[in-house]
Design an enzyme around this catalytic site. Structure first.
Site, PDB file in Angstrom:
ATOM      1  N   ARG A   1      -4.109 -11.181  -2.231  1.00 52.27           N
ATOM      2  CA  ARG A   1      -5.317 -10.540  -1.682  1.00 52.27           C
ATOM      3  C   ARG A   1      -5.952 -11.558  -0.759  1.00 52.27           C
ATOM      4  O   ARG A   1      -6.344 -12.653  -1.188  1.00 52.27           O
ATOM      5  CB  ARG A   1      -6.285 -10.145  -2.801  1.00 52.27           C
ATOM      6  CG  ARG A   1      -7.635  -9.709  -2.254  1.00 52.27           C
ATOM      7  CD  ARG A   1      -8.519  -9.028  -3.263  1.00 52.27           C
ATOM      8  NE  ARG A   1      -8.054  -7.679  -3.538  1.00 52.27           N
ATOM      9  CZ  ARG A   1      -8.798  -6.741  -4.116  1.00 52.27           C
ATOM     10  NH1 ARG A   1     -10.041  -6.995  -4.477  1.00 52.27           N
ATOM     11  NH2 ARG A   1      -8.308  -5.536  -4.319  1.00 52.27           N
TER      12      ARG A   1
ATOM     13  N   HIS B   1      -4.870  -1.579   2.194  1.00 55.08           N
ATOM     14  CA  HIS B   1      -4.902  -1.716   0.730  1.00 55.08           C
ATOM     15  C   HIS B   1      -3.880  -0.717   0.138  1.00 55.08           C
ATOM     16  O   HIS B   1      -4.248   0.263  -0.507  1.00 55.08           O
ATOM     17  CB  HIS B   1      -6.316  -1.432   0.219  1.00 55.08           C
ATOM     18  CG  HIS B   1      -6.553  -1.834  -1.201  1.00 55.08           C
ATOM     19  ND1 HIS B   1      -5.624  -2.529  -1.960  1.00 55.08           N
ATOM     20  CD2 HIS B   1      -7.631  -1.643  -2.025  1.00 55.08           C
ATOM     21  CE1 HIS B   1      -6.135  -2.752  -3.166  1.00 55.08           C
ATOM     22  NE2 HIS B   1      -7.327  -2.215  -3.236  1.00 55.08           N
TER      23      HIS B   1
ATOM     24  N   GLN C   1      -3.749   0.493  -3.678  1.00 54.19           N
ATOM     25  CA  GLN C   1      -4.747   1.480  -4.069  1.00 54.19           C
ATOM     26  C   GLN C   1      -4.258   2.895  -3.774  1.00 54.19           C
ATOM     27  O   GLN C   1      -4.485   3.823  -4.542  1.00 54.19           O
ATOM     28  CB  GLN C   1      -6.064   1.214  -3.323  1.00 54.19           C
ATOM     29  CG  GLN C   1      -7.178   2.162  -3.713  1.00 54.19           C
ATOM     30  CD  GLN C   1      -7.653   1.973  -5.140  1.00 54.19           C
ATOM     31  OE1 GLN C   1      -7.955   0.864  -5.553  1.00 54.19           O
ATOM     32  NE2 GLN C   1      -7.729   3.058  -5.905  1.00 54.19           N
TER      33      GLN C   1
ATOM     34  N   ASP D   1     -15.549   4.993   0.661  1.00 54.32           N
ATOM     35  CA  ASP D   1     -15.497   3.584   0.255  1.00 54.32           C
ATOM     36  C   ASP D   1     -16.829   2.953   0.660  1.00 54.32           C
ATOM     37  O   ASP D   1     -17.633   3.563   1.377  1.00 54.32           O
ATOM     38  CB  ASP D   1     -14.304   2.902   0.969  1.00 54.32           C
ATOM     39  CG  ASP D   1     -14.029   1.482   0.497  1.00 54.32           C
ATOM     40  OD1 ASP D   1     -14.564   1.081  -0.554  1.00 54.32           O
ATOM     41  OD2 ASP D   1     -13.272   0.769   1.199  1.00 54.32           O
TER      42      ASP D   1
ATOM     43  N   CYS E   1     -12.048   4.120  -4.425  1.00 56.42           N
ATOM     44  CA  CYS E   1     -11.254   2.991  -4.931  1.00 56.42           C
ATOM     45  C   CYS E   1     -12.058   2.109  -5.871  1.00 56.42           C
ATOM     46  O   CYS E   1     -11.493   1.401  -6.692  1.00 56.42           O
ATOM     47  CB  CYS E   1     -10.687   2.193  -3.767  1.00 56.42           C
ATOM     48  SG  CYS E   1     -11.933   1.417  -2.716  1.00 56.42           S
TER      49      CYS E   1
ATOM     50  N   ARG F   1      -4.039   2.344 -11.399  1.00 50.50           N
ATOM     51  CA  ARG F   1      -3.589   1.116 -10.732  1.00 50.50           C
ATOM     52  C   ARG F   1      -2.528   0.426 -11.591  1.00 50.50           C
ATOM     53  O   ARG F   1      -1.540  -0.097 -11.083  1.00 50.50           O
ATOM     54  CB  ARG F   1      -4.783   0.162 -10.505  1.00 50.50           C
ATOM     55  CG  ARG F   1      -5.852   0.679  -9.542  1.00 50.50           C
ATOM     56  CD  ARG F   1      -5.354   0.734  -8.105  1.00 50.50           C
ATOM     57  NE  ARG F   1      -4.862  -0.540  -7.641  1.00 50.50           N
ATOM     58  CZ  ARG F   1      -5.623  -1.532  -7.164  1.00 50.50           C
ATOM     59  NH1 ARG F   1      -6.919  -1.366  -7.065  1.00 50.50           N
ATOM     60  NH2 ARG F   1      -5.088  -2.665  -6.743  1.00 50.50           N
TER      61      ARG F   1
HETATM   62  N1  NVA Z   1     -12.947  -1.772   1.653  1.00 54.03           N
HETATM   63  C1  NVA Z   1     -13.211  -2.508   0.441  1.00 54.03           C
HETATM   64  C2  NVA Z   1     -12.223  -2.162  -0.621  1.00 54.03           C
HETATM   65  C3  NVA Z   1     -12.442  -2.847  -1.938  1.00 54.03           C
HETATM   66  C4  NVA Z   1     -11.421  -2.516  -2.975  1.00 54.03           C
HETATM   67  C5  NVA Z   1     -13.189  -4.003   0.739  1.00 54.03           C
HETATM   68  O1  NVA Z   1     -12.289  -4.445   1.483  1.00 54.03           O
HETATM   69  O2  NVA Z   1     -14.056  -4.718   0.271  1.00 54.03           O
HETATM   70  N1   CP Z   2     -10.182  -1.028  -5.898  1.00 53.67           N
HETATM   71  C1   CP Z   2      -9.952  -2.350  -6.014  1.00 53.67           C
HETATM   72  O1   CP Z   2      -9.035  -2.902  -5.410  1.00 53.67           O
HETATM   73  O2   CP Z   2     -10.793  -2.981  -6.877  1.00 53.67           O
HETATM   74  P1   CP Z   2     -10.941  -4.555  -7.074  1.00 53.67           P
HETATM   75  O3   CP Z   2     -11.572  -5.098  -5.821  1.00 53.67           O
HETATM   76  O4   CP Z   2     -11.848  -4.673  -8.273  1.00 53.67           O
HETATM   77  O5   CP Z   2      -9.601  -5.151  -7.315  1.00 53.67           O
END
Ligand code: NVA
Ligand code: CP
Length: 305
Positions: free
Chosen positions: A105, A132, A135, A220, A260, A288
């Site tokens: 990540r 992502h 997800q 989101d 998500c 997940r």
């Molecule tokens: N768009 C959000 C998704 C989090 C799971 C982010 O990148 O923070």
């Molecule tokens: N939806 C998701 O990826 O959650 P986290 O940021 O908690 O991993």
């Protein structure tokens, strides 16, 4: 055979993705019926590099490896040489000598690609600024569990044209459904990602019109990780793009709502939306675990029927 990575949904064929969804449902049912007795990963290790925060992704990958009889290593840039400037490609080559797969990540999608190019073990995108895909495996799995095949159905994305939106666009291509995207002007998805989806994806500006008769609605946060300073500006721009029970009433009678998570009640969703029976976000979050088990199994062992 060349190492397979999962950096976006386009790294797998539509047939492989459909297989993964089916397999994830089978693995989930097996866990419910027999407990964690399927342990194909004895002594296998997944390295998990987190340069951004996470709850669901970390817990689901770590639990998936434990239940499969393997092991997951949590690596943060604060505690590894990555944070002190060791080149990404060198880290990839070193980890490839020791572990069976790497999950990352991070911010830069190009950085993830650099890592994958140097890695001889499968690399999984656990979120970048651009995508992502893990997800979306859980999201399509949830939609399929609740309503059967998603082919030819209509989903609506309300909000920011962000990493999740890009992965929804790729999902529309790969799983063959229609996607309506409803963003305020200035917050559209990447034009190249959008263009590649052709007629499967359309942009609309009016949430009421976008949701009309749809099978699924999703959204989101307005400010993603790394955009914290833009929060106030984004709250202004996204006013009018909140998903509420009344907005969902304009969708099909059996429409579902996905998010998500984490969610910001009172911003992109109403205070009570997650309590509405159309919201299946806890099932989505739980999936997940199962979807990523199917992904890990596929990348490490190949297609298991
Ligand atoms: N768009 C959000 C998704 C989090 C799971 C982010 O990148 O923070
Ligand atoms: N939806 C998701 O990826 O959650 P986290 O940021 O908690 O991993």
């Amino acid at each position: 055979m060349a190492t397979r990575h999962f950096l976006t949904l386009l790294d797998l064929t539509p047939d492989e993705l459909t297989h993964l969804i089916r397999r994830a449902i089978t693995i989930k049912n097996g866990l419910k019926t027999h407990g964690p007795t399927y342990t194909p990963f004895s002594n296998r290790t997944l390295a998990m590099i987190f340069e951004k925060s996470s709850t669901r992704t970390r817990v689901s990958f770590e639990t998936a490896m434990a239940q499969f009889g393997g092991h997951a290593l949590f690596l943060s840039p604060r505690d590894t040489q990555l944070g002190r400037g060791e080149p990404i490609a060198d880290t990839a080559r070193v980890l490839s000598e020791m572990v069976d797969a790497v999950m990352i990540r991070t911010f830069s999608h190009a950085g993830l690609e650099t890592f994958a190019a140097a890695s001889t073990v499968p690399v999984i995108n656990a979120l970048t600024d651009d995508y992502h895909p893990c997800q979306l495996l859980a999201d399509v799995m949830t939609w399929t569990e609740c309503r059967g095949s998603v082919r030819g159905k209509t989903a609506v994305w309300i909000g920011d044209g962000n990493n999740m939106c890009h992965s929804w666009i790729n999902a529309a291509r790969q799983f063959d459904f229609q996607l309506r995207i409803c963003c305020p002007e200035g917050y559209d998805p990447d034009p190249a990602i959008l263009a590649a989806a052709g007629e499967r994806v359309t942009i609309l500006r009016d949430p009421q019109q976008a949701v009309d008769g749809a099978d699924l609605v999703t959204t989101d946060v307005w400010a993603s990780m790394g955009q914290e300073e833009e929060q106030a500006r984004r709250e202004q721009a996204f006013r009018g793009f909140q998903v509420t029970e009344a907005l969902l009433d304009r969708a099909a009678g059996d429409a579902l709502f996905l998010h998500c998570l984490p969610a910001h009640r009172g911003e992109e969703i109403s205070e009570t939306l997650l309590d509405d029976p159309r919201a299946v976000v806890w099932q989505e979050a739980g999936n997940r675990l199962h979807a990523q088990k199917a992904l890990l199994e596929f990348l490490l062992l190949g297609r298991v029927e």
